[in-house]
Motif scaffolding. Structure first.
Motif, short mmCIF file in Angstrom:
data_model
loop_
_atom_site.label_atom_id
_atom_site.label_comp_id
_atom_site.label_asym_id
_atom_site.label_seq_id
_atom_site.Cartn_x
_atom_site.Cartn_y
_atom_site.Cartn_z
N ARG A 145 -1.73 5.59 -1.65
CA ARG A 145 -1.63 5.34 -0.58
C ARG A 145 -2.33 6.50 0.52
NH1 ARG A 145 4.84 6.48 -0.22
NH2 ARG A 145 5.01 8.67 0.03
N GLY A 146 -3.14 5.91 1.32
CA GLY A 146 -4.16 6.85 1.96
C GLY A 146 -5.06 7.44 1.52
N THR A 147 -5.61 6.68 0.15
CA THR A 147 -6.57 7.48 -0.59
C THR A 147 -7.79 6.31 -0.62
OG1 THR A 147 -5.94 6.36 -2.88
CG2 THR A 147 -4.85 8.66 -1.99
N ASP A 148 -8.83 6.60 -1.33
CA ASP A 148 -9.87 5.63 -1.56
C ASP A 148 -9.94 5.32 -3.19
OD1 ASP A 148 -10.87 7.94 -2.84
OD2 ASP A 148 -12.77 8.09 -1.71
N GLN A 167 -4.90 0.31 -6.03
CA GLN A 167 -3.90 0.77 -5.05
C GLN A 167 -2.58 0.27 -5.48
OE1 GLN A 167 -4.31 2.35 -1.85
NE2 GLN A 167 -6.30 3.28 -2.75
N ARG A 179 0.77 -1.24 -0.09
CA ARG A 179 -0.03 -0.08 -0.04
C ARG A 179 0.82 1.39 -0.11
NH1 ARG A 179 -3.40 -3.50 -1.01
NH2 ARG A 179 -5.47 -3.39 -0.32
N GLY A 180 2.08 1.17 0.37
CA GLY A 180 2.93 2.40 0.37
C GLY A 180 3.53 2.67 -0.73
#
Length: 517
Positions: free
Chosen positions: A249-252, A256, A221-222
């Motif tokens: 990363r950190g999104t919807d 991904q 994910r990073g």
């Protein structure tokens, strides 16, 4: 600019003018592209699977057609005994002086290798071992005077890392493609913005400036894409103030793990990027059954730096149905085997119109099963196989690796389902009808809403056709068969196998459709 592409398993082109991601669905990670006389060629990683390093071509960036593999002979890669996730890592495909070059890491095998061919659809060389470097993810670039630079990630594994893992950052040497030898000691280059595992370097000259593109943040994910620029292939490099160029990363976002990118020019003079990504599903969007796939996105240049658009999914494609009756003399391009070529244990000539597998006592728990399969490329699938196991034991399986697979086999007078997830096995069985028997494996969406059953990405259903109708044998939670749970670099591969005796397969049907987006 158009960047649309149907899956190679699908029939018919995508809607013109619409960005249709994924470009190559299913387990097709680490994409690299080169353009030759208006035709584009794309290569991907295959790890422990053979044949290795599939190649696709496109004349319009709309339709991508499989043309073959770089690795078609067992001696080209030494994957027979590599650990899971070893083998063919991160190929770079380039064209120079009239020849195609693919440089790749055979991880825990032969090491870094250089393959060449005059025609990418033809036979590739045996592979020259690259000497003078220690690392992964090699890249090739030539400057105006013909000097070749090999840039790579200095990730050390095994003995070179004193039994563990050690990273030296992005490294580079001048390189002799004729001999496969580095012409100097490695030097360190810019290695990203500080994210873990800087890797997948690609070097380009654009309007007299050299750009170094890297992946960093790990391939989960990073994952991210970052870039730097400098006056020469050796630098010095300054990093882009907008780094990372691309990350999810950190999104919807629906795609991904975006990273491991390669840049190329489009027919209209614009620019684009291919890269890997995953399509997580489930209530908390945590599980990706197909693993890492090939996606694309557009970019533009501002003040000497690329500005990249987020990766989006394209419109839903129509359903697909592909049937293989095994009427030819050799397996079609989509079929792969694990760590050894399928010709070692199968034949299409002993029983014309049937694929005959010769079991050797290995099971799907073993690193070298008697198994041939094709990538799962859609979220909702139905795979059926007409199997004659009257002289052996075998059937239908969907596999991530030897520790994570779901099988449906005929063993004498029973049809047995077996789910192996993280080496923990569970079995179910029903009486077997008279053969040949039609076995069925489906992947279907889970329950909707907020519940424990909605967390998973899908359910794997196993059934058998009988004279009185379909009989369900088992239903398995699909999250164990995903990249996140298995910790896999690959994705699901579904196909047929034999454990003992002789198992013959008359027909395999694959039907696939993605869920609403």
């Amino acid at each position: 600019m158009t960047l649309t592409a149907p899956a190679p398993i699908e029939g018919g082109p995508a809607q013109p003018g619409v960005l249709t991601n994924p470009v190559v669905p299913g387990f097709h990670p680490d994409p690299s592209v080169c353009r030759v006389d208006g035709t584009y060629y794309l290569a991907c990683s295959t790890f422990e699977f053979l044949p290795g390093i599939p190649l696709f071509r496109s004349d319009d960036l709309v339709t991508w057609t499989p043309v073959g593999h770089v690795v078609t002979r067992a001696e080209q890669l030494d994957v027979r005994d590599v650990p899971t996730a070893g083998g063919a890592w991160a190929p770079t495909i380039r064209h120079h002086d009239g020849r195609f070059h693919v440089v790749v890491t055979d991880a825990m095998g032969r090491g870094n290798l250089l393959f060449t061919a005059d025609d990418p659809a033809g036979e590739w060389s045996d592979g020259t071992v690259v000497e003078g470097i220690d690392g992964i993810d090699p890249d090739l670039a030539w400057d105006a005077d013909g000097t070749c630079y090999l840039t790579y990630s200095g990730l050390l594994l095994g003995e070179a890392a004193e039994g563990g893992v050690r990273h030296l950052g992005i490294q580079q040497v001048r390189f002799d493609v004729a001999t496969g030898r580095a012409l100097e000691e490695p030097r360190s280059l810019w290695s990203g913005t500080g994210g873990i595992f800087p890797e997948a370097p690609h070097l380009y000259e654009v309007d007299g400036t050299w750009y170094l593109l890297v992946a960093e943040g790990g391939t989960e994910r990073g994952h991210a894409v970052s870039i730097a620029r400098g006056p020469t292939p050796e630098g010095p490099f300054e990093d882009c103030p907008a780094n990372p160029l691309l990350t999810a990363r950190g999104t919807d976002r629906p795609v991904q793990n975006t990273g491991h990118a390669d840049l190329f020019q489009t027919p209209d003079g614009g620019w684009a990027m291919v890269l890997l990504g995953v399509r997580p599903r489930g209530m908390v969007r945590s599980f990706s059954p197909m693993g890492r796939e090939t996606f694309a996105t557009r970019l533009r240049w501002e003040d000497g730096w690329p500005v990249v658009e987020p990766v989006e999914l394209g419109p839903q494609r129509p359903p697909v149905r592909v049937v293989d009756d095994f009427d030819g003399t050799g397996l079609d391009l989509p079929w792969v085997s694990v760590r050894r070529p399928a010709t070692e244990f199968s034949t299409l000539t002993a029983r014309p119109g049937w694929l005959v597998l010769h079991g050797d006592g290995s099971t799907m728990d073993d690193p070298r099963p008697v198994f041939v399969g094709r990538r799962q490329q859609h979220e909702v699938t139905e795979v059926t196989a007409v199997v004659d196991a009257s002289a052996g034991v075998g059937g239908l399986s969907v596999r991530i690796d030897e520790d994570n697979h779901v099988d449906l086999e005929i063993d004498g007078d029973v049809v047995r389902a077996r789910a192996v997830l993280a080496r923990v096995a569970q079995t179910w069985q029903v009486p077997a009808p008279a053969g040949p028997v039609t076995l069925r494996l489906e992947t279907v969406p889970p329950a909707e809403g907020f519940s424990l059953r909605a967390i998973t990405c899908d359910l794997v259903r196993l059934s058998v056709d009988t004279p009185t109708g379909r009989v369900d044998v088992a239903e398995v939670d699909g999250r164990g068969m995903t990249a996140e749970t298995a910790g896999s670099f690959t994705g699901r591969v579904v196909g047929v196998y034999a454990t003992t005796g002789t198992v013959a397969v008359d027909r395999i049907s694959y039907q696939g459709q993605d869920r609403d987006r």
